[in-house]
Design a protein around this motif. Sequence first.
Motif, short mmCIF file in Angstrom:
data_model
loop_
_atom_site.label_atom_id
_atom_site.label_comp_id
_atom_site.label_asym_id
_atom_site.label_seq_id
_atom_site.Cartn_x
_atom_site.Cartn_y
_atom_site.Cartn_z
N LEU A 46 32.10 25.72 44.46
CA LEU A 46 32.85 26.51 43.66
C LEU A 46 34.29 26.28 43.84
N LYS A 47 34.58 25.05 44.43
CA LYS A 47 35.72 24.85 44.76
C LYS A 47 36.89 24.82 43.53
N SER A 48 37.86 25.52 44.06
CA SER A 48 39.09 25.74 42.84
C SER A 48 38.69 27.25 42.14
N ARG A 49 37.60 27.91 42.41
CA ARG A 49 37.23 28.85 41.83
C ARG A 49 37.81 30.01 42.93
N THR A 50 37.83 31.36 42.09
CA THR A 50 38.29 32.41 42.98
C THR A 50 37.54 33.72 42.58
#
Length: 261
Positions: free
Chosen positions: A3-7
Motif C-alpha cells: 500500500l505504499k504511496s496510499r493514505t
Amino acid sequence: MSLKSRTAVVTGSTSGIGLAIARAYAREGANVVINGFGDAADIEKERLGIEDEFGVKAFYSAADLSKADEAFNLVVEAEKTFGSVDILVNNAGVQFVSPVEEFPVEKWNLIIALNLSAAFHTIRAAVPGMKQRKFGRIINTASAHALVASPFKSAYVAAKHGIAGLTKTVALETATFGITANAIAPGYVWTPLVEKQIPDTAKARGLTEEQVKKDVLLAAQPTKEFVTVDEVAALALFLASDEARSITGTVIPVDGGWTAA
C-alpha cells in the motif's frame, strides 16, 4: 501486497479494531490518519510506534465525529496533509442498551450521529478526490447487528442497518470510478472495552466471568469464540487491495456463524 504511496484514514482507531486496521495498513506501507478519544500520552505512544515500526507517517486527529463539520474536515485535513485519501475506514462507534420506551433521546442522537451520520460525512468528503484519482476503498465497520437485531439496542441496530444501506448505495454510485464500498460485520470481538465489561457484568448477573463470556456475550456465536481484532484487520487489508477491486456493495460477516441461521 503493498500500500505504499496510499493514505488511509481510520476513524475510532486509538484502540481495538480500528488500531489493528491502522497498523495493518501501515505494515503494508500506507501513511495513516488515526482518530479517536483516549489518554493523550497513550495515543502519542501508539502514533510514534506506528511510525517507528513501519517507517510511515502517522497523523492523529482528535476530531469529534459526532459533529458533522468535524467528521467532514477530518478527511479534508488528511488530504491537505498527505495529498490524497485513498482508503477510508469508518470504524468509530458507541453503544448503549435500554428498552426502547426508556431509551434516552440524547443517547439515540449520539449513536446515530457517531455510528451512522459520521460515515456519511466522511464519505461525502472523500469521494470527490477518489473519483478524480480513479481509485478508492471505503470500508465501513458494521456489525452482526447490521444483519440481525437484538433487544434493547434500538439505536445501535438502526445505525448498523443504516451503515449496510449506505455502503450499498455508495458502491452503486461509485462503481465506474475505481472505487469500492464494503462493510465488515463482526460479531463479538475481543477488545479492551469488552474485557473491561466482563467483571461488572459477572457481578451484576451473579455469574462467573467465564459464564459471562460463554453464556452471555457469546451466546449467539456458534463457535463460542471471540473474533480477534487481527482477523477483522486482515479482511480490511484485503478489501483495500487491488485484488479486491471487484468486491463492492457487500456486507461481510466475521461473526463465528452468528448470522448463518
